[in-house]
Design a protein around this motif. Sequence first.
Motif, PDB file in Angstrom:
ATOM      1  N   LYS A  62       0.819  -1.199   0.000  1.00 41.23           N
ATOM      2  CA  LYS A  62       0.000   0.000   0.000  1.00 41.23           C
ATOM      3  C   LYS A  62       0.858   1.256   0.000  1.00 41.23           C
ATOM      4  N   ARG A  63       0.362   2.238  -0.732  1.00 45.66           N
ATOM      5  CA  ARG A  63       0.905   3.585  -0.647  1.00 45.66           C
ATOM      6  C   ARG A  63      -0.270   4.478  -0.305  1.00 45.66           C
ATOM      7  N   GLY A  64      -0.264   4.981   0.912  1.00 44.88           N
ATOM      8  CA  GLY A  64      -1.454   5.681   1.370  1.00 44.88           C
ATOM      9  C   GLY A  64      -2.564   4.665   1.535  1.00 44.88           C
ATOM     10  N   LYS A  65      -3.646   4.830   0.827  1.00 49.91           N
ATOM     11  CA  LYS A  65      -4.771   3.907   0.904  1.00 49.91           C
ATOM     12  C   LYS A  65      -4.927   3.065  -0.361  1.00 49.91           C
ATOM     13  N   VAL A  66      -4.010   3.229  -1.339  1.00 47.23           N
ATOM     14  CA  VAL A  66      -4.111   2.555  -2.633  1.00 47.23           C
ATOM     15  C   VAL A  66      -3.101   1.415  -2.728  1.00 47.23           C
ATOM     16  N   TRP A  67      -3.544   0.282  -3.292  1.00 48.37           N
ATOM     17  CA  TRP A  67      -2.684  -0.881  -3.466  1.00 48.37           C
ATOM     18  C   TRP A  67      -1.801  -0.734  -4.699  1.00 48.37           C
ATOM     19  N   SER A  70       0.785   1.391  -9.745  1.00 52.04           N
ATOM     20  CA  SER A  70      -0.406   1.480  -8.908  1.00 52.04           C
ATOM     21  C   SER A  70      -1.536   0.654  -9.514  1.00 52.04           C
ATOM     22  N   LYS A 119      -4.606   1.288  -8.477  1.00 51.82           N
ATOM     23  CA  LYS A 119      -5.685   2.277  -8.422  1.00 51.82           C
ATOM     24  C   LYS A 119      -6.951   1.746  -7.742  1.00 51.82           C
ATOM     25  N   THR A 120      -6.762   0.981  -6.685  1.00 47.39           N
ATOM     26  CA  THR A 120      -7.910   0.477  -5.920  1.00 47.39           C
ATOM     27  C   THR A 120      -7.532   0.362  -4.445  1.00 47.39           C
ATOM     28  N   ARG A 121      -8.543   0.506  -3.599  1.00 46.84           N
ATOM     29  CA  ARG A 121      -8.340   0.336  -2.161  1.00 46.84           C
ATOM     30  C   ARG A 121      -8.761  -1.055  -1.701  1.00 46.84           C
ATOM     31  N   ASP A 122      -9.387  -1.807  -2.604  1.00 44.28           N
ATOM     32  CA  ASP A 122      -9.918  -3.137  -2.292  1.00 44.28           C
ATOM     33  C   ASP A 122      -8.820  -4.185  -2.510  1.00 44.28           C
ATOM     34  N   TRP A 123      -8.463  -4.921  -1.433  1.00 43.03           N
ATOM     35  CA  TRP A 123      -7.387  -5.900  -1.552  1.00 43.03           C
ATOM     36  C   TRP A 123      -7.725  -7.019  -2.532  1.00 43.03           C
TER      37      TRP A 123
END
Length: 322
Positions: free
Chosen positions: A5-10, A24, A26-30
């Motif tokens: 993660k970088r910040g909240k993005v995977w 990136s 471009k998603t927060r969903d693992w």
Amino acid sequence: MALFKRGKVWWTDFSVHGQRYRQSLKTRDWRKAEALEKELIAQASGGNLAPQAQSFARLRFAEAADKYLEGRSLELTESSRKKERQLLVFPRKYFQTQSIAAISTESLLGYREWRAKMGVGAAILNMEMGTLRRILKRAKRWHLVGADLKPLRERHTLGKALMPEDKARLLQIARQKPEWQAARCAMILALNTTMRGCELRGLRWRDIDFEARTLTIERSKTEAGERMIPLNTDALAALWELRQRASIVGEILPVHYVFPACENCHFDPTRPQKSWRTVWRKLTRAAGLPGLRFHDLRHHAITELAESQANNEIIMSIAGHV
């Protein structure tokens, strides 16, 4: 292979065949990130995730279209490059600043529906989609978005020959208006030489030998189209009429075009006429033959050659058939 993660993005960081890929997702969903990573690894394994392709995919559509045209400059003739540029006019308007990577199957379908509502036929749509396909292939994206996009079924129209009375009426009507002169002379040449419209527009005075009564086509649609054609009386008369018109306007040089460009009643013999489409439509409607294509004149000329009992080799050499 690693997800982080970088910040909240995977993000993903993996290597395939010694080439490192770090980008990136471009998603927060693992779970979504995991699926996207697997897809990227599959693309990289198949050679579809080269850094150059990634860079191209990030471009805005207009920039990508310019790079695509620049890349094809050595592959295509000037006329083909011009056609490709024309086929990209409406895609530029539709996709505008959208990146190539953001183009999806839905957006491609949306583009096709948008153009269809304008009354565009299947043939033009298929050609425009073909150009989009080549751009997306360069970005290694077509296999992701275009696999289910099938070409539209085109309506194929066969060439037709004129009835004798229709031909006579067409020639008679064409003499009624001075502004129809160029289209009329082009029609006479097509009917008596089998020449295509593009061959007529590319014709220069150096290609005509009035003494030998022959005409040479240096560039054509095919290699077989580069040929020498004998000129009958009607074809010679049309060429002399065009030469007389050219002499009134100014000096005639061998490199000048027989059908020069005309803008605001000003002739430029150094450039060829683009088209006589508008005049042709008016002429054919006036003759009661709406829908008659200029190319049908070539079919008529070939039909007359066949009816004259000329052998196939002579017909092929005159018509420029393979």
